[in-house]
Scaffold this active site. Structure first.
Site, short mmCIF file in Angstrom:
data_model
loop_
_atom_site.label_atom_id
_atom_site.label_comp_id
_atom_site.label_asym_id
_atom_site.label_seq_id
_atom_site.Cartn_x
_atom_site.Cartn_y
_atom_site.Cartn_z
N HIS A 59 18.91 -5.01 49.44
CA HIS A 59 20.29 -4.52 49.43
C HIS A 59 21.25 -5.66 49.09
O HIS A 59 22.10 -5.56 48.21
CB HIS A 59 20.62 -3.91 50.79
CG HIS A 59 22.02 -3.42 50.90
ND1 HIS A 59 23.04 -4.20 51.41
CD2 HIS A 59 22.58 -2.25 50.56
CE1 HIS A 59 24.17 -3.51 51.38
NE2 HIS A 59 23.92 -2.32 50.86
N ASN A 82 20.80 5.38 38.74
CA ASN A 82 20.55 5.01 40.14
C ASN A 82 19.93 6.20 40.86
O ASN A 82 18.87 6.11 41.46
CB ASN A 82 21.84 4.62 40.87
CG ASN A 82 22.55 3.46 40.20
OD1 ASN A 82 21.93 2.68 39.51
ND2 ASN A 82 23.86 3.38 40.40
N SER A 88 26.19 11.53 30.91
CA SER A 88 26.07 10.13 31.30
C SER A 88 24.93 10.04 32.31
O SER A 88 24.94 10.72 33.33
CB SER A 88 27.37 9.63 31.92
OG SER A 88 27.22 8.29 32.31
N GLU A 138 21.44 13.01 36.53
CA GLU A 138 20.90 12.08 37.54
C GLU A 138 19.89 12.74 38.46
O GLU A 138 19.54 12.19 39.49
CB GLU A 138 22.03 11.39 38.30
CG GLU A 138 23.10 12.29 38.83
CD GLU A 138 24.27 11.52 39.48
OE1 GLU A 138 24.15 10.33 39.78
OE2 GLU A 138 25.30 12.16 39.70
N ARG A 191 34.93 10.51 37.37
CA ARG A 191 33.92 11.35 38.00
C ARG A 191 34.51 12.03 39.23
O ARG A 191 35.15 11.37 40.07
CB ARG A 191 32.72 10.51 38.42
CG ARG A 191 31.66 11.35 39.11
CD ARG A 191 30.45 10.57 39.45
NE ARG A 191 30.69 9.68 40.59
CZ ARG A 191 29.77 8.86 41.06
NH1 ARG A 191 28.58 8.78 40.46
NH2 ARG A 191 30.02 8.10 42.09
N ARG A 212 34.54 5.84 39.71
CA ARG A 212 34.12 6.55 40.92
C ARG A 212 35.38 6.83 41.73
O ARG A 212 36.20 5.93 41.94
CB ARG A 212 33.18 5.69 41.76
CG ARG A 212 31.83 5.43 41.12
CD ARG A 212 30.97 4.62 42.08
NE ARG A 212 29.57 4.55 41.70
CZ ARG A 212 29.00 3.53 41.09
NH1 ARG A 212 29.71 2.46 40.78
NH2 ARG A 212 27.71 3.54 40.80
C1 PEP Z 1 24.01 6.78 39.44
O1 PEP Z 1 23.49 7.54 40.23
O2 PEP Z 1 23.39 6.10 38.62
C2 PEP Z 1 25.48 6.61 39.47
C3 PEP Z 1 26.08 5.88 38.57
O3 PEP Z 1 26.11 7.18 40.50
P1 PEP Z 1 26.23 6.51 41.94
O4 PEP Z 1 25.59 5.18 41.86
O5 PEP Z 1 27.66 6.45 42.23
O6 PEP Z 1 25.49 7.50 42.75
MG MG Z 2 24.75 8.90 41.26
#
Ligand code: PEP
Ligand code: MG
Length: 901
Positions: A451, A786, A782, A763, A630, A575
């Site tokens: 982390h 993550n 997009s 995602e 977003r 964000r």
């Molecule tokens: C992701 O999930 O790659 C993303 C950019 O959103 P977050 O990290 O805010 O969940």
């Molecule tokens: Mg995400």
């Protein structure tokens, strides 16, 4: 039939996969007509057979014998013959350099008879017995497995007996005795005699080198350097030449340019009357290479000439090893040399100017990692204090601050204007405020993907993690390192590029390269530091070459402005969750606690102007460039107080007979109602927007009104609305209807047409697999890599990184953390499917990525290859992404050309 052995004359540098770096480059030098002692190389393929089956390929011995026979014929003498024997070195050499990680055995062919032949004359007796002593020692430990410390002890005992300061003071009789002692030691420890047969020595030495591929040192090194475990090593067998035959002999290492600064010239060390091993081992102090010009002008001139030839041939900085035997120069190794980040940029520029490489190739000589290193301030190491801890260099740069042991203390001291270093065993999401406040983060546990490491890199903060030699005691508010206790408030210096921590404040040198980017990357004048000019030149190349656009992940006007100075072509991810924290949290609580539509509407109405203001500032900073906003993503309970804390507060009130705050009870009920076992997979993203009435409408209205405000102010706002965490097209469809309704409402009210593209994040695996359907309702995609990584692998980052990632990296299950570098075959495959099917449904679909991977050098190449339109990353990573996007474009052109030819 597979060929397992290549004579130097049969190889070339293009065969490095098969012959290893060393074997391939020796072959190349031999082809160039440079003085290379004759030899041949056993392939990595033979090693792979050995590693897989435990036995060398059946015909290997025959092949080696045939090549040896040719070698002997050319030399006019035989391996280990009694008179003037031919002796061999047996060296490892993998595809990728693994310095000192595998085995080498020298002087193969010596035995009780040939040692006399090697001596030949009385003045060479000592030399011959010393060589024999070295062979028995190396063979005994490397091939026969006797603990090398036992040989060292025997040698030390003998030295002590003679009051000898070093080995050179031992005479022939001592060395003869030592050989006997060593042989007895081998017999005693292994129950076996030292093999006197030269062919047997050679056969076993080759197998020992194969085996050393899987030695512990080698395995750890490969893990750290991401070298695959299944490559195996080649073995180079070469005629011995001797640098220890007297004052007219010696060994050295050299670079064709300074590997630290890139400056042209000859750099290196020379050790007269010594073998190469002595130079590397640093037993005696070497002389600067320039001294050779005085000691042996003829050899120096030949060496300089050879180095020029090598640089012209390899068209790069070369790193070489050589030996001079009685005035004759022999080249023992060359390779393209490692260099610092600064030298990489400098050498690329110089070689372009010298006409050795094209501008396109220059871009291939640098990379994003080197650029990132140049962007951080560094320590003035000439003034450095004592090193008190070593750890993993997790996030580069240098920082100085007072040690603090929890997040709150970091925040408190930083608010007083003090610089702090947050020291923790490991960090958790709770430590975030402290990490933001600190100059650097130091942890005693966790690896490069812990982390602490990931978050620090994302923020551009210095981080050293996994410093296992320190003990952190947050209760006593101190850490202990090297027996020194460092209490809270004591100043330490953390070097995230080197992974070391020093006591006290080491002075810092600002990064000129960072200043250059931060001032907008304008053409530097002649007074600018050379490195800045070199970086500018290569950035121009990269920008001209790249196809990928580079956007920023930014959610404040300041970050947006900085990103723009760094060259961002828009915002790929704004964000909105941070906009719900701080003072605004009470408004969010009110929204969640509202009993009816009226109450909720009032809370949302109070949030609206604040959100509008956020968006107006960002749109202004990014005027005329796209800004992808977003909608709210994390679960709502993240904006509420902690459940345990609330319960404790209420219980205490009850125990004390006090009337609890009515709001506390209400909050606890709400928090309990919304509690989720796994919030990562709970009421998040689009799901939240679909079940909390008015939330989407409020955010969209804030965006639309901000657009209107910017237009009225004469700006050119380009907002885009992005829906997070969609699983099915129906979710997107419903939200999109709502978005369009609000946009036309605002257009009607204001008389300004607000027309924002609406797109979605991809995602979740289901979204990727149904991208063709989703694309019908999305104007852009997009990739949130993550979350796509978490959900594809089925693990949540915060839980697993500290728990088992280092074990997975050790076991080779991961070569790199999938959160750092995109997992091409799993997550990457989903990306490919979604790109293909999304574009099939909507050919003009704009596609980007906004997960952490958008700023990772290797991942940028993948995103280029799968045809994305842009990558989006944190502002500090933008120059890195620009550079790598340029390199990726050129690499794919080169690959196409190779295919075509
Ligand atoms: C992701 O999930 O790659 C993303 C950019 O959103 P977050 O990290 O805010 O969940
Ligand atoms: Mg995400």
């Amino acid at each position: 039939m597979t060929k397992y052995v290549y004579d130097f004359a049969e190889g070339s540098r293009d065969l490095a996969d098969l012959l290893g770096g060393k074997g391939a480059n020796l072959a190349e030098m031999a082809r160039m007509g440079l003085p290379v002692p004759p030899g041949f190389t056993v392939t990595t393929e033979a090693c792979r057979v050995f590693l897989a089956t435990g036995e060398a390929p059946a015909q290997l011995n025959q092949e080696i014998a045939a090549h040896l026979a040719t070698l002997e014929q050319a030399a006019g003498r035989r391996l280990g013959q009694v008179d003037h024997p031919l002796l061999l070195s047996v060296r490892s050499g993998a595809r990728f350099s693994m310095p000192g990680m595998m085995e080498t055995i020298l002087d193969i062919g010596l035995n009780d008879y040939s040692v006399l032949g090697l001596a030949g004359s009385p003045e060479r007796e000592r030399f011959a017995w010393d060589s024999y002593r070295r062979l028995v020692q190396m063979f005994g430990s490397t091939v026969m497995g006797v603990d090398s410390a036992l040989f060292e002890e025997a040698l030390a005992r003998l030295r002590k007996e003679h009051r000898a300061a070093d080995d050179t003071q031992l005479d022939t009789a001592d060395l003869i005795r030592l050989v006997e002692t060593y042989k007895d030691l081998i017999q005693e420890r292994t129950g076996e005699a030292f093999p006197e047969q030269p062919a047997e020595q050679l056969r076993r030495a080759v197998l020992a080198v194969f085996t050393s591929w899987n030695g512990e040192r080698a395995r750890i090194y490969r893990r750290r350097e991401h070298i695959p475990d299944d490559l195996g090593t080649a073995v180079t067998i070469q005629t011995m030449v001797f640098g220890n035959l007297g004052a007219d002999s010696g060994s050295g290492v050299a670079f064709t340019r300074d590997p630290a600064t890139g400056r042209p010239g000859i750099y290196g060390d020379y050790l007269p009357n010594a073998q190469g091993e002595d130079v590397v081992a640093g037993i005696r102090n070497a002389l600067p290479l320039q001294d050779l010009a005085r000691l042996d002008p003829a050899s120096f001139a030949r060496l300089r000439d050879t180095m020029q030839k090598l640089e012209a041939h390899y068209r790069d900085l070369c790193d070489i090893e050589f030996t001079i035997e009685r005035g004759t120069l022999w080249m023992l190794q060359t390779r393209v040399g490692k260099r610092t980040a600064q030298a990489a940029f400098s050498i690329a520029s110089q070689l372009t100017d010298e006409g050795l490489i094209s501008a396109r190739e220059a871009l291939d000589r640098v990379d994003g990692r080197a650029l990132a290193r140049l962007m951080f301030p560094r320590f003035d190491t000439s003034a450095a204090g004592d090193v008190i801890a070593h750890g993993i260099a997790a996030s580069p740069g240098a920082a100085v601050g007072e040690a603090v042991f929890d997040s709150a203390e970091a925040v408190r001291r930083a608010a007083e204007g003090r610089q702090v270093v947050l020291v923790r065993q490991e960090t958790a999401p709770d430590d975030l405020p402290g990490m933001v406040a600190a100059q650097a983060v130091l942890t005693s546990r966790g690896g490069k993907t812990s982390h602490a490491a990931v978050v620090a890199r994302g923020m551009g903060k210095v981080c050293v993690c996994g410093a296992e030699d320190i003990v952190v005691d947050p209760r006593q508010r101190c850490f202990v390192a090297e027996g020194v206790t460092v209490p809270e408030g004591v100043v330490i210096s953390v070097d995230g590029s080197e992974g070391v921590v020093r006591l006290g404040a080491v002075p810092l040198i600002d990064s000129e390269v960072m200043r250059y980017f931060d001032s907008g990357g304008e053409l530097p004048d002649e007074n600018a530091a050379p490195t800045v000019r070199e970086v500018h030149r290569l950035m121009e190349q990269a920008d001209a070459a790249r196809r990928l656009e580079v956007r920023a992940n930014a959610d404040t006007p300041e970050d947006a402005a900085r990103a723009r100075r760094f060259g961002a072509q828009g915002i790929g991810l704004c964000r909105t969750e941070h906009m719900f924290l701080g003072d605004r949290r009470t408004l969010v609580e009110a929204m969640i606690l509202a009993h009816d539509d009226v109450g909720r509407a009032a809370a949302l109405a109070a949030l609206l102007p604040l959100q509008r203001q956020d968006f107006t500032g960002i749109l202004e900073a990014m005027d005329s460039l796209p800004v992808t906003i977003r909608l709210l993503d994390p679960p709502l309970h993240e904006f509420l107080p902690d459940r345990t804390e609330l319960s404790v507060r209420l219980a205490r009130d009850e125990a004390l007979g006090r009337a609890p705050e009515p709001r506390d009870a209400e909050l606890l009920a709400a928090v309990t109602r919304m509690h989720e076992e796994n919030p990562m997979l709970g009421l998040r993203g689009v799901r939240l927007g679909l079940v909390v009435p008015g939330l989407v409408a409020m955010q969209v209205r804030a965006v639309a009104e901000a657009v209107v405000a910017r237009r009225r102010a004469g700006g050119d706002p380009r907002a885009e609305i992005m829906v997070p965490l969609v699983d099915t097209v129906e979710e997107l469809h419903l939200v999109k209807e709502e978005v369009e309704r609000v946009l036309s409402e605002v257009s009607r009210e204001t008389g300004v047409t607000v027309d924002c593209p609406v797109g979605t994040m991809i995602e979740l695996p289901r979204a990727a697999l149904t991208a063709g359907k989703i694309a019908r309702d999305a104007e852009f995609f997009s990739f949130g890599t993550n979350d796509l990584t978490q959900t594809t692998w089925g693990f949540s980052r915060d839980d697993v990184e500290a728990a088992f990632f280092s074990a997975y990296l050790d076991k080779g299950i991961f070569e790199a953390s999938p959160f750092e570098t995109i997992d091409r075959e799993g997550v990457g495959r989903l990306v490919e499917i979604a790109v293909r099917e999304g574009r099939a449904a909507r050919p003009d679909l704009k596609i980007g990525v906004c997960g952490e991977h958008g700023g990772d050098p290797e991942s940028v190449h993948f995103f280029h290859d799968v045809g994305l339109d842009y990558v989006s990353c944190s502002p500090f990573r933008i120059p890195v992404a620009r550079l790598e996007a340029g390199r990726a474009a050129l690499a794919s052109v080169a690959a196409d050309e190779r295919r075509a030819s």
